[in-house]
Design a protein around this motif. Structure first.
Motif, mmCIF file in Angstrom:
data_model
loop_
_atom_site.group_PDB
_atom_site.id
_atom_site.type_symbol
_atom_site.label_atom_id
_atom_site.label_comp_id
_atom_site.label_asym_id
_atom_site.label_seq_id
_atom_site.Cartn_x
_atom_site.Cartn_y
_atom_site.Cartn_z
ATOM 1 N N PRO A 95 24.040 48.205 23.197
ATOM 2 C CA PRO A 95 25.037 47.521 24.018
ATOM 3 C C PRO A 95 24.538 47.472 25.457
ATOM 4 O O PRO A 95 24.019 48.462 25.967
ATOM 5 N N GLU A 99 26.321 45.529 28.262
ATOM 6 C CA GLU A 99 27.412 45.499 29.238
ATOM 7 C C GLU A 99 28.618 44.812 28.610
ATOM 8 O O GLU A 99 28.527 44.199 27.554
ATOM 9 N N TRP A 100 29.730 44.922 29.309
ATOM 10 C CA TRP A 100 30.914 44.173 28.916
ATOM 11 C C TRP A 100 30.675 42.700 29.238
ATOM 12 O O TRP A 100 30.058 42.376 30.252
ATOM 13 N N LEU A 106 31.456 42.882 24.034
ATOM 14 C CA LEU A 106 30.223 43.479 24.540
ATOM 15 C C LEU A 106 29.062 42.494 24.400
ATOM 16 O O LEU A 106 28.984 41.754 23.424
ATOM 17 N N LEU A 123 28.540 53.135 28.195
ATOM 18 C CA LEU A 123 29.092 51.944 28.870
ATOM 19 C C LEU A 123 30.108 52.388 29.909
ATOM 20 O O LEU A 123 30.757 53.415 29.753
#
Length: 163
Positions: free
Chosen positions: A15, A17-18, A32, A157
């Motif tokens: 992952p 980032e948002w 994500l 995150l």
């Protein structure tokens, strides 16, 4: 998370980032952006896409642990409903996983890469999106380690209030 099959095929997923700033909206707050890399030996590719929600991502870790523990029933390779689309399927169709076989100490997991996660050479003609299935024969311990790695990556995150 890194998965290496007995034949040397490698799949990495992390992952990044948002996708949207916090507070954008219920659905948007879940997405994500993930980066993936697949190395088949003779060919490789990578992708970066908002392919998973945080719920999907947590479910993937759970599924990997359950597959290692014998709590996921294998699906016949011929009974995948076309394009490998049975097994663990997410909100976006770019990735899915199927447990094809589980024997003492090992499992065969099929990763299906579709649309944005597919190798770019599959769609080079500009036609309809197609996908590629990649099978990994893995030790059961490796499935558990992959789930642990993936969970750690998710935990790194920036925190976000979940709806």
């Amino acid at each position: 998370m890194r998965i290496t099959g007995r034949d040397g095929v490698v799949f990495e997923l992390r992952p990044v980032e948002w996708q949207f700033p916090a507070g954008t909206g219920y659905w948007d707050d879940l997405w994500l952006i993930v980066e993936g890399r697949v190395d088949l030996g003779e060919r490789s590719w990578s992708f970066r896409d908002p392919a998973l929600t945080i719920t999907n991502a947590r479910w993937l870790a759970y599924w990997l642990r359950q597959a290692a523990a014998g709590q996921v029933a294998p699906i016949d390779a011929e009974d995948t409903g076309g394009h490998g689309r049975r097994g663990i399927i997410f909100s976006e169709p770019a990735l899915s996983f199927t447990l094809l076989e589980r024997r003492q100490g090992e499992a065969t997991v099929r990763a299906h890469f579709y649309a944005e996660a597919a190798p770019p050479w599959l769609n080079a003609g500009g036609g309809a999106s197609v996908g590629l299935d990649v099978d990994f024969v893995l030790d059961l311990d490796q499935l558990t380690r992959a789930a642990d790695e993936w969970t750690r990556d998710l935990d790194e995150l920036p925190p976000r209030q979940q709806p």
